[in-house]
Design a protein around this motif. Structure first.
Motif: not given
Length: 368
Positions: A154-167, A328-341
């Motif tokens: 599972x760790x290897x799969x997460x690493x591969x997923x992160x590399x795919x997302x970055x690259x 992938x890195x932080x689970x529910x502890x990592x969030x991204x929110x976007x909003x219009x100003x």
């Protein structure tokens, strides 16, 4: 690809077996000797248990190889194969100690065949206990190995997923930059074209040298972001205005490498590039308790396709990839929110506030 799983105690399975095997039979010898003393037997009676225990240790080694050969077969077949060897092992143990026992107890000789048979079974509980412990430890070890293999996979799969997302982001950025260089060359603006090529070279060198699994300090992240902004400033000159507001305590905070670059790229593409007068890009970082809050804001037209917490399809690759990296890195502890100003778009990231010191103390999530 095979995954090597080290034993938690630093012992190989073979070493662990010999420690338990010899330790168990020495314990049998010691308990037998103490029992004999408790019943008033002379000290020499220990030789009976020494002979019995040595024979048991040798015969159960044979049972071990037989059990290993039967591994994977149906339980009923294993039982049928092991019955006679277990009986034979018990009989050999009794036979090895009988002659020594007769020296202390002449009347203990079996009177007939039936009595001899029951004497032969006198040690079967010891052999069965050995077999039970061996099977129990073997199955427990296999279960632990499978668990560790699953975690490693599972760790290897997460690493591969992160590399795919970055690259996945690099070709998109590279395409835009090369187009800009091509435009400068066609306009015969060789000085700016050369400057952009040098800036691109510096940024790509940094990007390729950085590991997608590595976390960097916010100061290092901002240094990398400056390399990227140097490229964009060649394209937009005075049309691109950048402001930063970083709390002093946040410079040492850790975050995934090149986390902010796709957010800044999106802001430049959809806010600065689409306005004749250009635009303002603002990057902020502050600490909120045990959270690091990063904000990228522009004064562009905003995103009409943004609905609540749902990211836009098609043009939101950078936002979606960044959100996925945080998940992938932080689970529910990592969030991204976007909003219009009222004028522009705000993208806010929240992740655990961690430094190299807290990370070494084990405060980083381990169930990722």
């Amino acid at each position: 690809m095979a995954i090597a799983i080290p034993h938690p105690l630093g012992l190989s399975h073979k070493q662990l077996f010999w420690i338990l095997h010899l330790g168990g039979w020495l314990a049998y010898l010691g308990l037998g000797y103490l029992s004999a003393l408790a019943y008033g037997k002379p000290g020499g009676y220990a030789m009976v248990y020494l002979a019995t225990g040595a024979t048991g240790a040798a015969t159960t080694l044979g049972l071990r190889y037989l059990l290993r050969a039967c591994r994977g077969r149906p339980p009923a077949l294993q039982l049928a194969i092991m019955v006679l060897p277990i009986l034979a092992s018990s009989a050999l143990m009794e036979r090895a100690g009988r002659h020594l026992k007769l020296e202390f107890c002449p009347d203990c000789s079996p009177e007939n065949t039936l009595t001899a048979f029951f004497y032969a079974l006198s040690n079967i509980y010891v052999v069965l206990a050995w077999v039970g412990l061996y099977l129990g430890i073997t199955y427990y070890r296999q279960s632990q190995d499978e668990t560790r293999r699953a975690l490693a996979a599972r760790t290897m799969a997460h690493q591969a997923q992160l590399k795919m997302l970055r690259y996945q982001l690099n070709p998109h950025f590279l395409f835009n930059t090369l187009n800009a260089i091509s435009t400068l060359v066609l306009d015969r603006d060789n000085a700016n074209a050369n400057r952009m090529v040098q800036s691109l070279s510096a940024f790509l060198r940094h990007s390729l040298d950085s590991d997608p699994m590595q976390r960097v300090t916010l100061r290092q992240e901002m240094d990398a972001l400056t390399l990227y902004l140097d490229i964009e400033k060649v394209r937009f000159a005075e049309r691109l205005q950048v402001e930063t507001e970083i709390d002093e305590d946040c410079w040492r905070a850790l975050l995934p490498s090149l986390l902010l670059q796709p957010l800044v790229e999106n802001a430049i593409k959809y806010a600065v590039a689409r306005q004749v007068e250009g635009g303002l890009l603002r990057i902020e970082a502050r600490r909120d308790g045990d959270r690091l809050v990063l904000t990228v804001t522009d004064n562009g037209p905003g995103c009409l396709a943004l609905e609540g917490d749902t990211l836009p399809a098609g043009n939101g690759v950078g936002l979606r990839n960044t959100r996925e990296r945080l998940r992938v890195l932080y689970g529910e502890a990592g969030t991204l929110c976007a909003r219009n100003l009222r004028h522009g778009l705000e993208v806010r990231l929240q992740l655990p506030f961690e430094t190299s010191a807290t990370s070494e103390r084990g405060l980083v999530r381990t169930d990722r």
